[in-house]
Design an enzyme around this catalytic site. Structure first.
Site, PDB file in Angstrom:
ATOM      1  N   HIS A  56       0.838  -1.208   0.000  1.00 26.74           N
ATOM      2  CA  HIS A  56       0.000   0.000   0.000  1.00 26.74           C
ATOM      3  C   HIS A  56       0.865   1.247   0.000  1.00 26.74           C
ATOM      4  O   HIS A  56       1.287   1.740   1.050  1.00 26.74           O
ATOM      5  CB  HIS A  56      -0.892  -0.018   1.247  1.00 26.74           C
ATOM      6  CG  HIS A  56      -2.071   0.878   1.165  1.00 26.74           C
ATOM      7  ND1 HIS A  56      -3.327   0.490   1.535  1.00 26.74           N
ATOM      8  CD2 HIS A  56      -2.206   2.163   0.749  1.00 26.74           C
ATOM      9  CE1 HIS A  56      -4.187   1.487   1.365  1.00 26.74           C
ATOM     10  NE2 HIS A  56      -3.509   2.527   0.877  1.00 26.74           N
ATOM     11  N   HIS A  58       1.453   5.197  -1.931  1.00 29.76           N
ATOM     12  CA  HIS A  58       1.028   6.293  -2.803  1.00 29.76           C
ATOM     13  C   HIS A  58       2.288   6.979  -3.339  1.00 29.76           C
ATOM     14  O   HIS A  58       2.979   7.682  -2.603  1.00 29.76           O
ATOM     15  CB  HIS A  58       0.149   7.281  -2.035  1.00 29.76           C
ATOM     16  CG  HIS A  58      -1.111   6.670  -1.519  1.00 29.76           C
ATOM     17  ND1 HIS A  58      -2.263   6.556  -2.281  1.00 29.76           N
ATOM     18  CD2 HIS A  58      -1.395   6.097  -0.320  1.00 29.76           C
ATOM     19  CE1 HIS A  58      -3.208   5.962  -1.569  1.00 29.76           C
ATOM     20  NE2 HIS A  58      -2.708   5.673  -0.381  1.00 29.76           N
ATOM     21  N   ARG A  85       2.367   9.208  -5.789  1.00 26.85           N
ATOM     22  CA  ARG A  85       2.031  10.571  -6.273  1.00 26.85           C
ATOM     23  C   ARG A  85       2.442  10.806  -7.724  1.00 26.85           C
ATOM     24  O   ARG A  85       2.447  11.962  -8.181  1.00 26.85           O
ATOM     25  CB  ARG A  85       2.668  11.649  -5.386  1.00 26.85           C
ATOM     26  CG  ARG A  85       2.428  11.501  -3.901  1.00 26.85           C
ATOM     27  CD  ARG A  85       0.968  11.432  -3.546  1.00 26.85           C
ATOM     28  NE  ARG A  85       0.745  11.510  -2.100  1.00 26.85           N
ATOM     29  CZ  ARG A  85      -0.385  11.141  -1.509  1.00 26.85           C
ATOM     30  NH1 ARG A  85      -1.387  10.669  -2.238  1.00 26.85           N
ATOM     31  NH2 ARG A  85      -0.519  11.248  -0.201  1.00 26.85           N
ATOM     32  N   ASN A 112      -4.641   6.538  -7.080  1.00 26.25           N
ATOM     33  CA  ASN A 112      -5.219   7.889  -6.966  1.00 26.25           C
ATOM     34  C   ASN A 112      -4.176   8.954  -7.329  1.00 26.25           C
ATOM     35  O   ASN A 112      -3.786   9.788  -6.517  1.00 26.25           O
ATOM     36  CB  ASN A 112      -5.814   8.128  -5.582  1.00 26.25           C
ATOM     37  CG  ASN A 112      -4.808   7.946  -4.458  1.00 26.25           C
ATOM     38  OD1 ASN A 112      -3.824   7.231  -4.593  1.00 26.25           O
ATOM     39  ND2 ASN A 112      -5.060   8.596  -3.335  1.00 26.25           N
ATOM     40  N   ASP A 171       0.754   2.313   3.839  1.00 28.20           N
ATOM     41  CA  ASP A 171      -0.077   3.424   3.357  1.00 28.20           C
ATOM     42  C   ASP A 171       0.790   4.672   3.194  1.00 28.20           C
ATOM     43  O   ASP A 171       0.373   5.788   3.538  1.00 28.20           O
ATOM     44  CB  ASP A 171      -1.254   3.683   4.290  1.00 28.20           C
ATOM     45  CG  ASP A 171      -2.383   4.482   3.625  1.00 28.20           C
ATOM     46  OD1 ASP A 171      -2.231   4.841   2.436  1.00 28.20           O
ATOM     47  OD2 ASP A 171      -3.394   4.750   4.301  1.00 28.20           O
ATOM     48  N   HIS A 230       3.485  14.062   1.616  1.00 30.68           N
ATOM     49  CA  HIS A 230       2.981  15.423   1.436  1.00 30.68           C
ATOM     50  C   HIS A 230       4.113  16.390   1.729  1.00 30.68           C
ATOM     51  O   HIS A 230       5.039  16.077   2.487  1.00 30.68           O
ATOM     52  CB  HIS A 230       1.798  15.711   2.370  1.00 30.68           C
ATOM     53  CG  HIS A 230       0.587  14.904   2.092  1.00 30.68           C
ATOM     54  ND1 HIS A 230      -0.162  15.038   0.939  1.00 30.68           N
ATOM     55  CD2 HIS A 230      -0.024  13.919   2.817  1.00 30.68           C
ATOM     56  CE1 HIS A 230      -1.172  14.194   0.964  1.00 30.68           C
ATOM     57  NE2 HIS A 230      -1.114  13.505   2.096  1.00 30.68           N
TER      58      HIS A 230
END
Length: 428
Positions: A62, A64, A66, A96, A306, A310
């Site tokens: 899992h 991300h 980006r 996503n 996960d 950011h």
């Protein structure tokens, strides 16, 4: 570096297996030999692993990345750098992005850009077009183009009918469905767990029921359809109880949790530090203990991170910051520190949670430190402690909740396909 590598004095730790001492010879992409003593030959690159463990590389279910779309936070290559620094040799990239990974062009972009990455990247495609929850994607075309799984992670699949269609189609293709379990009508506007801390801070909370209702829906579908489902980022005791009951009844369900859910509880939010904000949010101390016990008993099958990068600017305001924390580089050390060293799981069990079980969920052959197996390996010393410094992490973003903590379990080397892709330079 590649070619012939000789690892001396290794403590081999395979998933759910006895540990043993061995030298390990790597020739090209594979493990050529294991023996109590292997003589060095000219041209060998020798690694002295005295005191360290060697295990199959970790797989993170899992992540991300980006990329495409938000590469100022992270990209495929920087995510792989962070992965290699944490002993992760493969990870599943969530869809996503911008554009959403719901089309063949985006899959091809991922494969092309990550061809020389320091970790294997398994792209997960969306279940619905644009993750809008209106119409499902062409599952077969995306699967034939390399999608490793399907998920609308970041948001739940909007309707049970669409999720049911995904379960049926993905089972036909032999590919997993990853479920983000949340009822957005219950979580809307919330930024932390609904409870004592949200009341003290006077902010809107996300009730445990938001996750539990989503979990109940997916388990009901899996039970009725007799099709498998994988539950992402489990954080509540009540969801764990539902998953345990479903497993006892023969429902085909697997589940993951994240390091922050077995370490931190909602009280961390009293600091108003947005690096402790994620979705699902940190829950109560009782939930933390339930997550640990579920890892011990096998109700939860895997540890994923996960990983959600950011920028510092985005995370600077507690109330408006986006959800998510990074995790790949520290996940092994967190597991050793808070699970193995506290007697909750053994080290071979931890490696199963982070390597073999994730591989099986992705329908891949689990790695082992055995003759003839691919040389995707992590060399780490569970005795060595270090203090986490976010500025020395290898990805682009620094939003870790573990900053300043002392952890045990230093990754010394990571090997991918017999090549050294990470070597610790003494950074602490």
């Amino acid at each position: 570096m590649d070619g012939r590598i000789l690892i001396k004095h290794a403590r081999v730790v395979n998933p759910n297996a006895d540990e043993f001492m061995s030298d390990i010879r790597i020739d090209g992409w594979m493990i050529a030999d294991l023996a109590p003593w292997i003589d060095e030959t000219p041209g060998d690159h020798v690694i002295d692993a005295a005191g360290a463990c060697v295990s199959p590389g970790l797989i993170d279910l899992h992540v991300h990345t980006r990329d495409p779309g938000y590469t100022y936070k992270e990209d495929l290559l920087s995510a792989a750098e962070a992965a290699a620094a944490g002993g992760v040799t493969g990870f599943a990239a969530m869809p996503n992005t911008d554009p959403v990974c719901d089309n063949v062009d985006t899959l091809q972009y991922i494969f092309k850009k990550s061809a020389d990455a320091k970790a294997r990247i398994f792209p997960i495609a969306a279940i619905t077009e644009g993750e809008k929850g209106e119409r499902t994607v062409d599952f077969e075309r995306l699967f034939r183009s390399g999608a490793a799984a399907f998920s609308d992670d970041g948001v739940p699949v909007r309707t049970a009918a669409l999720m049911a269609q995904a379960m049926v189609e993905c089972h036909r293709l032999g590919v997993p469905v990853f479920a983000h379990c949340e009822d957005p009508t219950l979580s809307a506007g919330g930024i932390i767990n609904e409870g004592a801390v949200s009341r003290e801070l006077k902010v809107r909370g996300i009730p445990a029921a938001a996750e539990d209702v989503g979990t109940a829906r997916e388990l009901a579908l899996a039970r009725s359809l007799r099709r498998p489902v994988h539950i992402c980022h489990v954080s509540t005791r009540s969801s764990i109880e539902m998953i345990a009951n479903a497993k006892r009844d023969g429902v085909k369900v697997t589940a993951e949790t994240c390091p922050h859910y077995f370490v931190f509880d909602e009280r961390e939010l009293l600091s108003r530090n947005a690096d402790f904000r994620m979705n699902p949010p940190l829950r109560t101390r009782e939930d933390v203990l339930a997550v640990r016990d579920a890892l011990r008993t096998g109700v939860i099958d895997a540890i994923a991170t996960d990983h959600a990068p950011h920028s510092p600017e985005e995370k600077s305001d507690f109330l408006t910051a986006p959800n998510g924390v990074i995790g790949m580089e520290l996940s092994l050390a967190v597991g050793i520190t808070f699970l193995v060293n506290r007697g909750i799981v053994t080290l071979p069990h931890l490696i199963a949670l982070m390597s073999a079980n994730p591989a099986r969920i992705l329908k891949r052959t689990p790695g082992e430190v055995r003759r003839g197996c691919p040389a995707d390996l992590v060399i780490y010393d569970p005795r060595v402690s270090f203090t986490v410094d976010r500025e020395k992490l290898h990805g682009k973003s620094k939003n870790t909740p573990f900053h300043g903590m002392e952890l045990c379990g230093k990754v010394r080397y990571t090997l991918l396909n017999g090549k050294i892709v990470f070597e610790d330079q003494g950074e602490s």
